[in-house]
Design a protein around this motif. Structure first.
Motif, PDB file in Angstrom:
ATOM      1  N   ASP A 163       7.707  36.386   3.553  1.00  0.00           N
ATOM      2  CA  ASP A 163       7.342  37.538   4.375  1.00  0.00           C
ATOM      3  C   ASP A 163       6.380  37.085   5.468  1.00  0.00           C
ATOM      4  O   ASP A 163       5.275  36.625   5.173  1.00  0.00           O
ATOM      5  CB  ASP A 163       6.682  38.607   3.500  1.00  0.00           C
ATOM      6  N   VAL A 165       4.499  38.647   7.324  1.00  0.00           N
ATOM      7  CA  VAL A 165       3.244  39.409   7.310  1.00  0.00           C
ATOM      8  C   VAL A 165       2.210  38.737   6.408  1.00  0.00           C
ATOM      9  O   VAL A 165       1.004  38.855   6.640  1.00  0.00           O
ATOM     10  CB  VAL A 165       3.513  40.856   6.849  1.00  0.00           C
ATOM     11  N   LYS A 166       2.677  38.015   5.401  1.00  0.00           N
ATOM     12  CA  LYS A 166       1.771  37.423   4.420  1.00  0.00           C
ATOM     13  C   LYS A 166       1.358  35.988   4.769  1.00  0.00           C
ATOM     14  O   LYS A 166       0.611  35.358   4.011  1.00  0.00           O
ATOM     15  CB  LYS A 166       2.431  37.435   3.041  1.00  0.00           C
TER      16      LYS A 166
END
Length: 219
Positions: A163, A165-166
């Motif tokens: 991901d 975002v992570k």
């Protein structure tokens, strides 16, 4: 470096693509070699302890002379013979599906209490699956936690699905892990390969998932 004579080299975001396969292998060798105190692979020894004395840090670990003998006080990562036997026996009892990895049992020498003949993929399996089981209950919680976080980090960056975002959180995690390891392992442990861990997430941001770039297909 001659590469900087190239007109485009200084503008490249990634000038040297770090091979995670070799980073993981070298980190695994350093961790297992230090825990089992394997001659030639351990990062903790007389010279390391002399470095601590010269730097004036961790006075409780400085070498102590007793006549002609030199005593090295045990560190928090030091394993007794009983715990080394437990570590090696745990790995010898491991059974995995055919084709999952090489025969782990053949890599463990109970007589000398060490691991021999580790290939890159063996270290990959150790770092991401087996090492956490082997160190369970034989290390202080703080040391075991730092190694476990290192295990989760390699597991995350080698995943086929990441991901975006992570990634920032994962990059911060790499820094925290190295800081924790620095609290418990000697300065000699932190060679260039261990340092490269902090750059791995940035390369994922620029180049994509690790499994598309590592050297296993070539090997």
């Amino acid at each position: 470096m001659i590469f900087f004579d190239l007109p485009y080299w200084s503008d490249l975001d990634i000038r040297h693509c770090i091979d995670v396969m070799h980073v993981e292998k070298n980190v695994c060798d350093s961790v297992t070699g230090t825990l089992l105190n394997i001659q030639g692979k351990t990062e903790d020894g007389l010279n390391t302890r002399k470095d601590l004395a010269e730097m004036g840090i961790q006075s409780q670990l400085h070498p102590r002379s007793n006549g002609k003998k030199v005593y090295l006080p045990p560190a928090c990562h030091t394993l007794s013979k009983k715990k080394k036997i437990s570590f090696c026996q745990c790995l010898r009892r491991v059974k995995v599906p055919q084709g999952y990895s090489s025969n782990i049992k053949s890599l463990v020498q109970l007589k000398d209490l060490k691991l021999v003949g580790l290939k890159s993929h063996d270290c990959h399996v150790l770092m991401q699956k087996l090492l956490v089981m082997a160190i369970r209950d034989i290390l202080p919680n703080k040391v075991g936690l730092a190694i476990t976080r290192l295990y989760f980090f390699f597991n995350a960056i080698c995943s086929k699905v990441i991901d975006p975002v992570k990634l920032d959180e994962l990059e911060n995690e790499a820094v925290i892990i190295l800081c924790q390891l620095e609290m418990y392992f000697p300065p000699a442990f932190f060679d260039i390969m261990v340092h490269l861990i902090v750059h791995l997430v940035r390369e994922i941001k620029c180049c994509g998932p690790v499994y598309l770039r590592w050297m296993y297909p070539v090997k």
